[in-house]
Design a protein around this motif. Structure first.
Motif, PDB file in Angstrom:
ATOM      1  N   ALA A 140      23.866  60.704  27.833  1.00 39.14           N
ATOM      2  CA  ALA A 140      25.054  61.045  28.273  1.00 39.14           C
ATOM      3  C   ALA A 140      25.907  60.085  27.521  1.00 39.14           C
ATOM      4  CB  ALA A 140      25.246  60.922  29.804  1.00 39.14           C
ATOM      5  N   GLU A 141      27.062  60.254  27.159  1.00 35.89           N
ATOM      6  CA  GLU A 141      27.843  59.382  26.479  1.00 35.89           C
ATOM      7  C   GLU A 141      28.413  58.031  27.597  1.00 35.89           C
ATOM      8  OE1 GLU A 141      30.124  58.090  23.498  1.00 35.89           O
ATOM      9  OE2 GLU A 141      29.479  59.877  23.458  1.00 35.89           O
ATOM     10  N   PRO A 142      28.178  57.244  26.946  1.00 32.05           N
ATOM     11  CA  PRO A 142      27.986  55.755  27.896  1.00 32.05           C
ATOM     12  C   PRO A 142      29.641  55.628  27.958  1.00 32.05           C
ATOM     13  CG  PRO A 142      27.478  55.140  25.481  1.00 32.05           C
ATOM     14  CD  PRO A 142      27.511  56.462  25.583  1.00 32.05           C
ATOM     15  N   GLU A 143      29.806  55.247  29.438  1.00 38.03           N
ATOM     16  CA  GLU A 143      31.223  54.752  29.888  1.00 38.03           C
ATOM     17  C   GLU A 143      31.616  53.488  29.015  1.00 38.03           C
ATOM     18  OE1 GLU A 143      33.500  54.359  33.673  1.00 38.03           O
ATOM     19  OE2 GLU A 143      32.313  55.836  33.626  1.00 38.03           O
ATOM     20  N   ARG A 144      32.542  53.519  28.771  1.00 36.08           N
ATOM     21  CA  ARG A 144      32.946  52.021  28.016  1.00 36.08           C
ATOM     22  C   ARG A 144      33.953  51.166  28.978  1.00 36.08           C
ATOM     23  NH1 ARG A 144      32.549  52.014  21.753  1.00 36.08           N
ATOM     24  NH2 ARG A 144      31.273  53.797  21.616  1.00 36.08           N
ATOM     25  N   VAL A 145      33.559  50.179  29.437  1.00 35.69           N
ATOM     26  CA  VAL A 145      34.283  49.539  30.589  1.00 35.69           C
ATOM     27  C   VAL A 145      34.473  48.058  29.884  1.00 35.69           C
ATOM     28  CG1 VAL A 145      34.295  48.674  32.895  1.00 35.69           C
ATOM     29  CG2 VAL A 145      33.062  50.697  32.078  1.00 35.69           C
ATOM     30  N   VAL A 146      35.822  47.539  30.058  1.00 34.45           N
ATOM     31  CA  VAL A 146      36.354  46.486  29.578  1.00 34.45           C
ATOM     32  C   VAL A 146      36.657  45.889  31.182  1.00 34.45           C
ATOM     33  CG1 VAL A 146      37.899  44.827  28.381  1.00 34.45           C
ATOM     34  CG2 VAL A 146      36.860  46.783  27.305  1.00 34.45           C
ATOM     35  N   GLN A 147      36.032  44.627  31.276  1.00 36.44           N
ATOM     36  CA  GLN A 147      36.584  43.983  32.721  1.00 36.44           C
ATOM     37  C   GLN A 147      37.158  42.486  32.281  1.00 36.44           C
ATOM     38  OE1 GLN A 147      32.946  43.621  35.035  1.00 36.44           O
ATOM     39  NE2 GLN A 147      33.937  43.294  37.020  1.00 36.44           N
ATOM     40  N   THR A 148      38.044  42.146  33.014  1.00 29.79           N
ATOM     41  CA  THR A 148      38.738  41.084  32.893  1.00 29.79           C
ATOM     42  C   THR A 148      38.543  40.030  34.026  1.00 29.79           C
ATOM     43  OG1 THR A 148      40.718  41.741  31.630  1.00 29.79           O
ATOM     44  CG2 THR A 148      40.798  39.372  32.584  1.00 29.79           C
ATOM     45  N   ILE A 149      37.749  39.024  34.126  1.00 32.61           N
ATOM     46  CA  ILE A 149      37.276  38.231  35.061  1.00 32.61           C
ATOM     47  C   ILE A 149      38.413  37.045  35.289  1.00 32.61           C
ATOM     48  CG2 ILE A 149      35.436  36.663  35.893  1.00 32.61           C
ATOM     49  CD1 ILE A 149      34.651  39.607  35.174  1.00 32.61           C
ATOM     50  N   GLN A 150      38.878  37.061  36.533  1.00 40.74           N
ATOM     51  CA  GLN A 150      40.002  35.765  36.918  1.00 40.74           C
ATOM     52  C   GLN A 150      39.109  34.690  37.053  1.00 40.74           C
ATOM     53  OE1 GLN A 150      43.240  35.967  37.079  1.00 40.74           O
ATOM     54  NE2 GLN A 150      43.063  38.294  36.369  1.00 40.74           N
ATOM     55  N   ILE A 151      39.788  33.577  36.426  1.00 41.41           N
ATOM     56  CA  ILE A 151      38.909  32.251  36.828  1.00 41.41           C
ATOM     57  C   ILE A 151      39.562  31.240  38.124  1.00 41.41           C
ATOM     58  CG2 ILE A 151      38.525  29.785  35.797  1.00 41.41           C
ATOM     59  CD1 ILE A 151      38.539  31.533  32.990  1.00 41.41           C
ATOM     60  N   LYS A 152      38.776  31.075  39.084  1.00 48.08           N
ATOM     61  CA  LYS A 152      39.351  30.563  40.010  1.00 48.08           C
ATOM     62  C   LYS A 152      39.328  28.893  40.069  1.00 48.08           C
ATOM     63  CE  LYS A 152      37.646  33.846  43.344  1.00 48.08           C
ATOM     64  NZ  LYS A 152      37.073  34.071  44.586  1.00 48.08           N
ATOM     65  N   SER A 153      40.222  28.325  40.464  1.00 44.12           N
ATOM     66  CA  SER A 153      40.447  26.861  40.406  1.00 44.12           C
ATOM     67  C   SER A 153      39.372  26.168  41.305  1.00 44.12           C
ATOM     68  CB  SER A 153      41.981  26.451  40.750  1.00 44.12           C
ATOM     69  OG  SER A 153      41.900  24.999  40.951  1.00 44.12           O
ATOM     70  N   GLY A 154      38.754  25.073  41.122  1.00 45.84           N
ATOM     71  CA  GLY A 154      37.793  24.532  41.946  1.00 45.84           C
ATOM     72  C   GLY A 154      38.547  23.711  43.015  1.00 45.84           C
ATOM     73  N   GLU A 155      39.943  23.809  42.944  1.00 49.04           N
ATOM     74  CA  GLU A 155      40.661  23.014  44.327  1.00 49.04           C
ATOM     75  C   GLU A 155      40.880  23.946  45.317  1.00 49.04           C
ATOM     76  OE1 GLU A 155      43.941  21.861  42.419  1.00 49.04           O
ATOM     77  OE2 GLU A 155      43.315  20.626  41.005  1.00 49.04           O
ATOM     78  N   ASN A 156      40.681  25.350  45.224  1.00 48.85           N
ATOM     79  CA  ASN A 156      40.868  26.377  46.216  1.00 48.85           C
ATOM     80  C   ASN A 156      39.734  26.779  47.059  1.00 48.85           C
ATOM     81  OD1 ASN A 156      43.589  26.403  45.192  1.00 48.85           O
ATOM     82  ND2 ASN A 156      43.353  28.242  43.885  1.00 48.85           N
TER      83      ASN A 156
END
Length: 140
Positions: free
Chosen positions: A123-139
Motif C-alpha cells: 500500500a502507498e504509505p500515508e505521509r504525515v507531518v506532525q507539529t509538536i507543541q512545546i510546553k513550558s516547564g513553569e506550567n
C-alpha cells in the motif's frame, strides 16, 4: 565488547520488532522444496511463484498470520495399486514461509501449468507531518 543490536542502537527507536522478524526469518528453516521465484512486477507489487507439479488447488493452503505468509502443500494419498518402475516426481508435503513487511498484503493467488502464483501488493504509505507543541516547564 558489547554486541550492538537494532533494539539497542541509540538512533533506531522502536526497531525491536524488526530484529525479532530477522530472527524468525533465520529460524524459518525453509528447505529447498519446492523451488520458487520472487519477482517485482511493479514499483509496489511482487509475485511469488512456486513449482508445485502434481498438486491441485485442494492440496494447497495459503494463510497469513502475524505478517507471515505460509504456503503449505499436502497431497492426498494415492489409493490406487500403481506399480512404479521409477518415481522421480516428489509426492511429499511442504511448508514455505515468507515474512511480509507492514503494508504488504496478499492480493490473490492462482494456479497455472503446475505453478502457484501468489501476488503481493504494498500500500502507498500515508505521509504525515506532525507539529509538536512545546510546553513550558513553569506550567506543571
Amino acid at each position: 565488547m558489547t554486541k550492538l543490536t537494532l533494539g539497542s542502537h541509540p538512533y533506531l527507536l522502536g526497531f525491536e520488532q524488526l530484529e525479532r522478524l530477522l530472527e524468525r526469518s533465520a529460524k524459518a528453516g525453509n528447505e529447498g522444496y519446492p523451488p520458487f521465484n520472487i519477482e517485482q512486477t511493479s514499483e509496489r507489487s511482487y509475485r511469488i511463484t512456486l513449482a508445485v507439479a502434481g498438486f491441485s488447488e485442494d492440496d494447497l493452503a495459503i494463510t497469513v498470520e502475524e505478517r507471515q505468509l505460509l504456503i503449505r502443500g499436502r497431497q492426498s494419498e494415492d489409493a490406487s495399486e500403481r506399480v512404479y518402475l521409477h518415481r522421480g516426481i516428489a509426492n511429499r508435503q511442504f511448508q514455505r514461509t515468507f515474512l511480509m513487511a507492514d503494508g504488504v498484503e496478499v492480493a490473490g493467488a492462482e494456479m497455472e501449468n503446475g505453478l502457484l502464483h501468489v501476488d503481493l501488493e504494498r500500500a502507498e504509505p500515508e505521509r504525515v507531518v506532525q507539529t509538536i507543541q512545546i510546553k513550558s516547564g513553569e506550567n506543571k
